[in-house]
Scaffold this motif. Structure first.
Motif, PDB file in Angstrom:
ATOM      1  N   ALA A   1     -10.113   3.777   0.928  1.00 62.88           N
ATOM      2  CA  ALA A   1      -9.022   3.359   0.034  1.00 62.88           C
ATOM      3  C   ALA A   1      -8.553   4.547  -0.808  1.00 62.88           C
ATOM      4  O   ALA A   1      -7.352   4.742  -1.008  1.00 62.88           O
ATOM      5  CB  ALA A   1      -9.495   2.215  -0.855  1.00 62.88           C
ATOM      6  N   VAL A   2      -9.495   5.377  -1.259  1.00 63.30           N
ATOM      7  CA  VAL A   2      -9.142   6.547  -2.078  1.00 63.30           C
ATOM      8  C   VAL A   2      -8.374   7.574  -1.241  1.00 63.30           C
ATOM      9  O   VAL A   2      -7.491   8.269  -1.740  1.00 63.30           O
ATOM     10  CB  VAL A   2     -10.413   7.161  -2.710  1.00 63.30           C
ATOM     11  N   ALA A   3      -8.689   7.643   0.066  1.00 63.69           N
ATOM     12  CA  ALA A   3      -7.991   8.588   0.969  1.00 63.69           C
ATOM     13  C   ALA A   3      -6.496   8.298   1.014  1.00 63.69           C
ATOM     14  O   ALA A   3      -5.698   9.182   1.342  1.00 63.69           O
ATOM     15  CB  ALA A   3      -8.590   8.500   2.365  1.00 63.69           C
ATOM     16  N   LEU A   4      -6.135   7.075   0.674  1.00 65.59           N
ATOM     17  CA  LEU A   4      -4.704   6.719   0.676  1.00 65.59           C
ATOM     18  C   LEU A   4      -3.990   7.247  -0.572  1.00 65.59           C
ATOM     19  O   LEU A   4      -2.787   7.083  -0.719  1.00 65.59           O
ATOM     20  CB  LEU A   4      -4.553   5.190   0.747  1.00 65.59           C
ATOM     21  N   LYS A   5      -4.775   7.882  -1.469  1.00 65.26           N
ATOM     22  CA  LYS A   5      -4.260   8.441  -2.736  1.00 65.26           C
ATOM     23  C   LYS A   5      -3.442   7.409  -3.513  1.00 65.26           C
ATOM     24  O   LYS A   5      -2.252   7.615  -3.819  1.00 65.26           O
ATOM     25  CB  LYS A   5      -3.446   9.706  -2.483  1.00 65.26           C
ATOM     26  N   PRO A   6      -4.095   6.278  -3.840  1.00 66.77           N
ATOM     27  CA  PRO A   6      -3.357   5.239  -4.577  1.00 66.77           C
ATOM     28  C   PRO A   6      -3.241   5.601  -6.053  1.00 66.77           C
ATOM     29  O   PRO A   6      -4.004   6.418  -6.561  1.00 66.77           O
ATOM     30  CB  PRO A   6      -4.252   4.011  -4.394  1.00 66.77           C
ATOM     31  N   ARG A   7      -2.294   4.952  -6.734  1.00 67.32           N
ATOM     32  CA  ARG A   7      -2.229   5.078  -8.183  1.00 67.32           C
ATOM     33  C   ARG A   7      -2.965   3.897  -8.816  1.00 67.32           C
ATOM     34  O   ARG A   7      -3.387   3.961  -9.948  1.00 67.32           O
ATOM     35  CB  ARG A   7      -0.759   5.132  -8.635  1.00 67.32           C
ATOM     36  N   LEU A   8      -3.074   2.821  -8.024  1.00 59.55           N
ATOM     37  CA  LEU A   8      -3.843   1.655  -8.479  1.00 59.55           C
ATOM     38  C   LEU A   8      -4.816   1.261  -7.368  1.00 59.55           C
ATOM     39  O   LEU A   8      -4.402   1.083  -6.212  1.00 59.55           O
ATOM     40  CB  LEU A   8      -2.891   0.478  -8.770  1.00 59.55           C
ATOM     41  N   LEU A   9      -6.089   1.161  -7.723  1.00 66.30           N
ATOM     42  CA  LEU A   9      -7.106   0.777  -6.745  1.00 66.30           C
ATOM     43  C   LEU A   9      -7.767  -0.511  -7.201  1.00 66.30           C
ATOM     44  O   LEU A   9      -8.249  -0.607  -8.339  1.00 66.30           O
ATOM     45  CB  LEU A   9      -8.153   1.893  -6.607  1.00 66.30           C
ATOM     46  N   LEU A  10      -7.766  -1.498  -6.314  1.00 59.42           N
ATOM     47  CA  LEU A  10      -8.432  -2.765  -6.615  1.00 59.42           C
ATOM     48  C   LEU A  10      -9.700  -2.843  -5.777  1.00 59.42           C
ATOM     49  O   LEU A  10      -9.638  -2.693  -4.547  1.00 59.42           O
ATOM     50  CB  LEU A  10      -7.514  -3.955  -6.294  1.00 59.42           C
TER      51      LEU A  10
ATOM     52  N   VAL B   1       0.834  -1.206   0.000  1.00 57.01           N
ATOM     53  CA  VAL B   1       0.000   0.000   0.000  1.00 57.01           C
ATOM     54  C   VAL B   1       0.872   1.260   0.000  1.00 57.01           C
ATOM     55  O   VAL B   1       0.539   2.261  -0.629  1.00 57.01           O
ATOM     56  CB  VAL B   1      -1.020  -0.017   1.175  1.00 57.01           C
ATOM     57  N   ARG B   2       2.031   1.173   0.629  1.00 56.22           N
ATOM     58  CA  ARG B   2       2.931   2.337   0.628  1.00 56.22           C
ATOM     59  C   ARG B   2       3.498   2.614  -0.761  1.00 56.22           C
ATOM     60  O   ARG B   2       3.943   3.716  -1.044  1.00 56.22           O
ATOM     61  CB  ARG B   2       4.067   2.116   1.633  1.00 56.22           C
ATOM     62  N   ARG B   3       3.479   1.606  -1.620  1.00 60.85           N
ATOM     63  CA  ARG B   3       3.951   1.807  -2.995  1.00 60.85           C
ATOM     64  C   ARG B   3       2.876   2.427  -3.889  1.00 60.85           C
ATOM     65  O   ARG B   3       3.143   2.764  -5.028  1.00 60.85           O
ATOM     66  CB  ARG B   3       4.395   0.471  -3.607  1.00 60.85           C
ATOM     67  N   GLY B   4       1.630   2.481  -3.377  1.00 59.92           N
ATOM     68  CA  GLY B   4       0.583   3.146  -4.156  1.00 59.92           C
ATOM     69  C   GLY B   4      -0.539   2.237  -4.624  1.00 59.92           C
ATOM     70  O   GLY B   4      -1.286   2.593  -5.537  1.00 59.92           O
ATOM     71  N   ILE B   5      -0.653   1.042  -4.009  1.00 61.27           N
ATOM     72  CA  ILE B   5      -1.749   0.134  -4.367  1.00 61.27           C
ATOM     73  C   ILE B   5      -2.697   0.031  -3.182  1.00 61.27           C
ATOM     74  O   ILE B   5      -2.285  -0.347  -2.094  1.00 61.27           O
ATOM     75  CB  ILE B   5      -1.223  -1.282  -4.716  1.00 61.27           C
ATOM     76  N   ALA B   6      -3.956   0.407  -3.382  1.00 63.01           N
ATOM     77  CA  ALA B   6      -4.937   0.287  -2.300  1.00 63.01           C
ATOM     78  C   ALA B   6      -6.048  -0.641  -2.752  1.00 63.01           C
ATOM     79  O   ALA B   6      -6.166  -0.952  -3.938  1.00 63.01           O
ATOM     80  CB  ALA B   6      -5.498   1.650  -1.941  1.00 63.01           C
ATOM     81  N   ARG B   7      -6.845  -1.081  -1.796  1.00 66.16           N
ATOM     82  CA  ARG B   7      -7.947  -1.975  -2.156  1.00 66.16           C
ATOM     83  C   ARG B   7      -9.170  -1.680  -1.300  1.00 66.16           C
ATOM     84  O   ARG B   7      -9.078  -1.110  -0.218  1.00 66.16           O
ATOM     85  CB  ARG B   7      -7.543  -3.433  -1.960  1.00 66.16           C
ATOM     86  N   SER B   8     -10.319  -2.071  -1.850  1.00 64.95           N
ATOM     87  CA  SER B   8     -11.529  -2.099  -1.032  1.00 64.95           C
ATOM     88  C   SER B   8     -11.980  -3.552  -0.976  1.00 64.95           C
ATOM     89  O   SER B   8     -11.448  -4.389  -1.686  1.00 64.95           O
ATOM     90  CB  SER B   8     -12.607  -1.199  -1.620  1.00 64.95           C
ATOM     91  N   PHE B   9     -12.962  -3.814  -0.127  1.00 64.18           N
ATOM     92  CA  PHE B   9     -13.272  -5.210   0.187  1.00 64.18           C
ATOM     93  C   PHE B   9     -14.712  -5.580  -0.206  1.00 64.18           C
ATOM     94  O   PHE B   9     -15.602  -4.720  -0.225  1.00 64.18           O
ATOM     95  CB  PHE B   9     -13.086  -5.450   1.687  1.00 64.18           C
ATOM     96  N   GLN B  10     -14.887  -6.882  -0.449  1.00 66.01           N
ATOM     97  CA  GLN B  10     -16.228  -7.379  -0.761  1.00 66.01           C
ATOM     98  C   GLN B  10     -17.164  -7.113   0.419  1.00 66.01           C
ATOM     99  O   GLN B  10     -18.277  -6.635   0.255  1.00 66.01           O
ATOM    100  CB  GLN B  10     -16.145  -8.874  -1.062  1.00 66.01           C
ATOM    101  N   LEU B  11     -16.664  -7.422   1.631  1.00 66.66           N
ATOM    102  CA  LEU B  11     -17.401  -7.060   2.846  1.00 66.66           C
ATOM    103  C   LEU B  11     -16.693  -5.844   3.419  1.00 66.66           C
ATOM    104  O   LEU B  11     -15.507  -5.934   3.785  1.00 66.66           O
ATOM    105  CB  LEU B  11     -17.369  -8.208   3.858  1.00 66.66           C
ATOM    106  N   PRO B  12     -17.350  -4.693   3.475  1.00 60.93           N
ATOM    107  CA  PRO B  12     -16.673  -3.464   3.897  1.00 60.93           C
ATOM    108  C   PRO B  12     -15.917  -3.636   5.217  1.00 60.93           C
ATOM    109  O   PRO B  12     -16.445  -4.196   6.167  1.00 60.93           O
ATOM    110  CB  PRO B  12     -17.829  -2.470   4.054  1.00 60.93           C
TER     111      PRO B  12
END
Lengths: 250, 314
Positions: A159-168, A77-88
């Protein structure tokens, strides 16, 4: 377009079940890539491997030219990849605003014990973010008091608050009512496009896929069986019969 | 007025009430000093409770702080030096143990702490040559900032230090719990995995709280050693750890006043119950705990806060 993320020959099996059986996939910068397929095809496993929750038994994952295979979630995540979850995965005893502020604090890495979580700068940023997701009226409500659709949005907002470059995103519209679904995805797509975020999302709603994906990857039994533009993939008779047909009856 | 402001006001009023009680009833001074010391130790336990972790072995750090005073007093006979020395000792040991126990959660966390405190208890009991075993060690008369004090002034001074430390640690804990570090403790309790996916090491967050709690318990132990001037292995026994958890439940973990409300109530009930029904004081304490668990899950502070909130809303 250049590849932001590249998976090569990813393999992972749970007992005799192959959740990833030689996955090769390149995710291009700024694209929205949808992953579709029946339950148990290995879609979530792919997200779990990319984000470090699962270590692949074979193959490599490269992000921005650096190999990240098997690295821990917090390194990834520190490299710029964040995720959201099927179950929040929200912090249920915190308010929506505090959930977002915790993500902002995590991104900034400021862990001073003398700075309040809701200091003005973080509160403003959290509120601005929640406003973009249409969640501002719920900012002071506890996360465990939200309905499923709103929890899903709040989960993605974190997840967006982490300002990712890639969001899964794992099934971003599940739990969202049919009447709200398009509006929610519209909002989400706008926020991500504005921020220039590349998105990979697992989705079961083909209308959402057709409208928002740039490309579609079709998963089946741990393999990618088709990859291309939505118009081409969704019109493919095999995909319609083997994947969409199954999903419509799911 | 917000609950946070009321809490601050109540802390100052409570401190004033304790001073008044100690002035009007001199023998209470000692009881209240011990209560404040235990309140400080419980404040540390409260930090861990925020992360959903219960330590059944924090008496280890109370005993460590007390024995640090007992061992160092012959060469460093000043309270102003012994207190930081005890804090430093427990912080270092807390870090070393914390690196290990912060990997575990819930029952494993609680029982590992218990096991380590019992190992320390056994060491204090068995290494008679160094620790004087169950006889314990007498702490020689101490100076305070170079001043030799008579008995009454010394008692007042230790009481004053305990009160100042209680207020200081209480103020720090309030700020800490409102910070991202403190809020992340609650996040560990509710959704630890998410912290990892935000780039935060939950283990580091818990370790920081653990070291703080160990340091607070160490200071509490140092105060107990200075007030009683005698330390024994019983300070580290499992019942002493249980007593701290008891106080935490009694006072409530919802606010920093809870540990002190719990500790003062516990010590007063114990003293008066022991004086009136010598054979049944444990039963009375047990009944009090039962009532709290059944009717006031948030402890004394929870009851008080609820009443204040209702009054504010009315």
């Amino acid at each position: 377009m250049t590849a932001l993320l590249e998976a090569r020959g990813l393999r992972l099996a749970f007992g005799g079940v192959k959740a990833a059986d030689g996955i090769d996939l390149a995710v291009m910068r700024a694209e929205f890539l949808a992953i579709i397929g029946p339950n148990g095809a290995g879609k979530t496993t792919f997200i779990n491997m990319v984000t470090g929750y699962l270590r692949p038994q074979g193959g490599t994952i490269t992000y921005e030219g650096a190999e990240i295979t098997g690295r821990r979630p917090r390194e990834i995540v520190r490299r710029g990849i964040a995720r959201s979850f099927q179950l929040p995965q929200l912090f249920s005893e915190h308010t929506v605003e505090e959930n977002a502020a915790l993500a902002i604090a995590a991104r900034q890495g400021i862990w001073s014990p003398f700075v309040p979580l809701l200091r003005p700068a973080w509160r403003d940023e959290a509120r601005e973010l929640l406003d973009r997701f249409g969640l501002l009226p719920l900012a002071t409500r506890r996360a465990d008091a939200l309905n499923e659709g709103t929890r899903k949005l709040a989960d993605i907002a974190m997840a967006v608050a982490l300002k990712p470059r890639l969001l899964l995103m794992d099934e971003p519209t599940s739990g969202v009512s049919a009447s709200e679904k398009m509006a929610v995805v519209e909002t989400l797509a706008r926020v991500l496009r504005e921020a220039g975020v590349t998105a990979v999302f697992v989705e079961h709603d083909m209308d959402v896929v057709a409208r928002f994906a740039d490309r579609v990857a079709v998963w089946s039994q741990g393999r990618i069986v088709a990859l291309g533009p939505p118009a081409q993939i969704l019109a493919d008779p095999v995909v319609q019969r083997e994947v969409i047909g199954i999903e419509r009856h799911a | 007025m917000t609950l946070r402001r009321i809490e601050l006001l109540l802390a100052l009023l409570g401190a004033g009430a304790l001073v008044l009680a100690a002035m009007t009833t001199p023998w209470l001074k000692f009881v209240l000093t011990i209560a404040l010391a235990k309140g400080i130790a419980v404040l540390g336990i409260m930090l861990l409770l925020r992360a959903g972790q219960v330590s059944f072995g924090h008496a280890l750090y109370v005993a460590l702080g007390a024995y640090a005073v007992a061992f160092l007093a012959p060469v460093l006979p000043d309270a102003a030096l012994l207190l930081p020395a005890a804090a430093l000792t427990t912080a270092v040991v807390g870090t070393l143990i914390g690196l290990f126990v912060s990997r575990y959660r819930e029952i494993f966390f609680g029982m590992l702490n218990l096991a380590l405190s019992m190992v320390f208890y056994s060491m204090l009991e068995k290494f008679y040559h160094y620790t004087k075993g169950t006889d314990g060690i007498r702490v020689p008369p101490l100076t305070v900032a170079g001043l030799e004090l008579d008995r009454v002034t010394h008692e007042w001074t230790i009481f004053g230090i305990a009160l100042a430390l209680a207020l200081g640690f209480g103020a720090f804990a309030r700020v800490y719990l409102a910070s991202p570090m403190g809020q992340a403790l609650t996040a560990i309790k509710t959704r630890e995995t998410r912290l990892d996916f935000m780039g935060v090491s939950a283990r580091s967050v818990l370790l920081a709280a653990y070291v703080l709690s160990a340091t607070m318990a160490g200071c509490a132990g140092a105060l107990i050693a200075m007030a009683t001037r005698h330390v024994t292995p019983l300070l580290s026994y499992w019942t002493a750890s249980g007593e701290l958890v008891f106080i935490a439940i009694l006072g409530g973990a919802g606010g920093v006043l809870g540990p002190f409300l719990g500790a003062v109530t516990y010590e007063l009930v114990r003293v008066y119950a022991a004086a009136t029904v010598a054979d049944m004081w444990q039963m009375i304490l047990g009944a009090v705990l039962l009532l709290v668990i059944l009717f006031a899950r948030g402890g004394i502070w929870g009851l008080l806060a609820l009443r204040l909130q209702r009054r504010g809303a009315a």
